[in-house]
Design a protein around this motif. Structure first.
Motif, PDB file in Angstrom:
ATOM      1  N   GLY A  19     -28.176 -14.424 -38.725  1.00  0.00           N
ATOM      2  CA  GLY A  19     -27.663 -13.584 -37.886  1.00  0.00           C
ATOM      3  C   GLY A  19     -26.592 -14.157 -36.700  1.00  0.00           C
ATOM      4  O   GLY A  19     -25.831 -13.617 -35.702  1.00  0.00           O
ATOM      5  N   GLY A  59     -29.757 -10.261 -38.088  1.00  0.00           N
ATOM      6  CA  GLY A  59     -30.314  -9.718 -36.964  1.00  0.00           C
ATOM      7  C   GLY A  59     -28.881 -10.203 -35.726  1.00  0.00           C
ATOM      8  O   GLY A  59     -29.172  -9.077 -35.181  1.00  0.00           O
ATOM      9  N   HIS A  80     -35.041  -1.811 -43.876  1.00  0.00           N
ATOM     10  CA  HIS A  80     -34.688  -2.493 -43.801  1.00  0.00           C
ATOM     11  C   HIS A  80     -33.367  -2.882 -44.925  1.00  0.00           C
ATOM     12  O   HIS A  80     -32.763  -4.040 -44.818  1.00  0.00           O
ATOM     13  N   THR A 141     -33.038 -10.944 -50.659  1.00  0.00           N
ATOM     14  CA  THR A 141     -32.969 -10.501 -52.133  1.00  0.00           C
ATOM     15  C   THR A 141     -33.156  -9.342 -53.148  1.00  0.00           C
ATOM     16  O   THR A 141     -33.642  -9.092 -54.076  1.00  0.00           O
ATOM     17  N   SER A 143     -34.530  -6.100 -52.083  1.00  0.00           N
ATOM     18  CA  SER A 143     -35.460  -5.022 -52.042  1.00  0.00           C
ATOM     19  C   SER A 143     -36.261  -5.764 -50.437  1.00  0.00           C
ATOM     20  O   SER A 143     -36.288  -7.006 -50.023  1.00  0.00           O
ATOM     21  N   THR A 148     -34.616 -12.798 -44.803  1.00  0.00           N
ATOM     22  CA  THR A 148     -33.675 -13.394 -45.334  1.00  0.00           C
ATOM     23  C   THR A 148     -33.698 -14.941 -45.662  1.00  0.00           C
ATOM     24  O   THR A 148     -34.093 -15.725 -46.191  1.00  0.00           O
TER      25      THR A 148
HETATM   26  N1  UDP Z   1     -33.760  -7.628 -45.708  1.00  0.00           N
HETATM   27  C1  UDP Z   1     -34.266  -7.339 -46.123  1.00  0.00           C
HETATM   28  N2  UDP Z   1     -34.753  -7.655 -47.641  1.00  0.00           N
HETATM   29  C2  UDP Z   1     -34.076  -9.542 -47.724  1.00  0.00           C
HETATM   30  C3  UDP Z   1     -33.531  -9.814 -46.817  1.00  0.00           C
HETATM   31  C4  UDP Z   1     -33.614  -9.097 -45.294  1.00  0.00           C
HETATM   32  O1  UDP Z   1     -35.227  -6.011 -46.072  1.00  0.00           O
HETATM   33  O2  UDP Z   1     -35.482  -9.782 -49.043  1.00  0.00           O
HETATM   34  C5  UDP Z   1     -33.508  -6.991 -44.335  1.00  0.00           C
HETATM   35  C6  UDP Z   1     -35.149  -7.351 -43.480  1.00  0.00           C
HETATM   36  O3  UDP Z   1     -35.230  -5.892 -42.534  1.00  0.00           O
HETATM   37  C7  UDP Z   1     -34.484  -8.173 -42.128  1.00  0.00           C
HETATM   38  C8  UDP Z   1     -32.858  -7.938 -42.470  1.00  0.00           C
HETATM   39  O4  UDP Z   1     -32.460  -7.815 -43.814  1.00  0.00           O
HETATM   40  O5  UDP Z   1     -34.631  -8.079 -40.714  1.00  0.00           O
HETATM   41  C9  UDP Z   1     -31.742  -8.759 -41.613  1.00  0.00           C
HETATM   42  O6  UDP Z   1     -32.511  -9.862 -42.143  1.00  0.00           O
HETATM   43  P1  UDP Z   1     -32.841 -11.437 -41.413  1.00  0.00           P
HETATM   44  O7  UDP Z   1     -33.728 -10.666 -40.248  1.00  0.00           O
HETATM   45  O8  UDP Z   1     -33.809 -11.939 -42.007  1.00  0.00           O
HETATM   46  O9  UDP Z   1     -31.680 -11.475 -40.191  1.00  0.00           O
HETATM   47  P2  UDP Z   1     -32.187 -12.909 -39.573  1.00  0.00           P
HETATM   48  O10 UDP Z   1     -32.982 -13.062 -38.292  1.00  0.00           O
HETATM   49  O11 UDP Z   1     -31.921 -14.705 -40.676  1.00  0.00           O
HETATM   50  O12 UDP Z   1     -30.224 -12.933 -38.503  1.00  0.00           O
END
Ligand code: UDP
Length: 249
Positions: A19, A59, A80, A141, A143, A148
């Motif tokens: 993000g 994020g 989530h 996913t 779920s 990610t």
């Molecule tokens: N998330 C989730 N299931 C997934 C992927 C993401 O619940 O399969 C939620 C999780 O809360 C996560 C948020 O989506 O913190 C955002 O994704 P992520 O933190 O991976 O973003 P990044 O750090 O890559 O910006």
């Protein structure tokens, strides 16, 4: 390397961008200026036939665990799901940024939302890739309780990607946090086992285990340096390659 000279070393690549690619350093939300710069880099690498799927993070808007920890009324699974929806918001922005520079795209979501994005259907995703469309994979996913990074590892296997490119804001994997210790050493190659044993911050542990088990190399590199996505795709040795062999290779 000129743009037209980018000869991909891979047939099919999964690019994970977090993000933070969508906002300015230290900020949140979406900065179209930041996004345009990433979109232009992506346009340059798909010109020569590379098949590219992108898993975007959320994020810059919301991370489930952090939000659940500070918001007592929100149960963790809800937080989530909110995080997953944040990745769809980013996916929509990335889609328009890419289309505005002439890249054909499809947005697929792991949570069904007709009218906004196609559902993620593996065979349809592969068909888009074969037709030269960049496929943006949103909603992780589908779920809760994972990130990610895990979605990127799972999708890479599902679509049979040759490699996972993990775009970060540092130049690769270091012995320590290079922001805290300027003497930290950057590894050019490292094994999955070393990353896990030393608890080095590459991707979350589930994602690492999945890539290790299925022998999917990860290249960690700084995508904020213009031209680095092209270098990674062309097989130049940039950043850190995480593989089964590691430094012995
Ligand atoms: N998330 C989730 N299931 C997934 C992927 C993401 O619940 O399969 C939620 C999780 O809360 C996560 C948020 O989506 O913190 C955002 O994704 P992520 O933190 O991976 O973003 P990044 O750090 O890559 O910006």
């Amino acid at each position: 390397m000129t743009v037209s000279s980018v000869r991909p070393a891979y047939k099919r690549v999964l690019l994970k961008i977090s993000g933070e690619s969508f906002c300015r350093e230290g900020e949140s939300g979406i900065s179209m200026a930041e996004l345009s710069s990433v979109a232009e880099q992506i346009r340059d690498v798909v010109k020569n036939g590379l098949q590219l799927a992108i898993v975007c993070g959320g994020g810059n808007i919301l991370r489930g665990k952090q939000f659940a920890d500070i918001s007592q009324q929100i149960v963790p699974s809800t937080a989530h799901y909110m995080g997953m929806l944040a990745t769809v918001i980013n996916g929509l922005a990335l889609q328009d940024a890419l289309e505005s520079v002439g890249v054909a795209t499809r947005l697929q979501s792991a949570i069904r939302m007709e009218g906004v994005a196609e559902p993620f259907i593996r065979r349809r995703c592969l068909r888009h890739l074969e037709k030269g469309r960049v496929v943006i994979l949103a909603a992780g996913t589908g779920s809760p309780f994972v990130t990610t990074d895990t979605a990127a590892a799972l999708r890479a296997r599902e679509i049979d990607a040759d490699v996972v490119l993990k775009g970060t804001k540092v130049d690769g994997v270091y012995s320590e946090d290079p922001m805290k210790n300027p003497h930290a050493i950057r590894y050019s190659d490292i094994s999955f086992r070393e990353v896990l044993d030393q608890n080095l911050q590459v991707m979350d542990a589930q994602a690492m285990h999945h890539c290790m088990e299925h022998n999917i190399d990860i290249i960690v590199f700084n995508y904020k340096k213009v031209g680095n996505i092209a270098r990674a795709v062309a097989g130049e040795r940039i950043g850190t390659r995480v593989s089964t062999e590691g430094r012995a290779s």
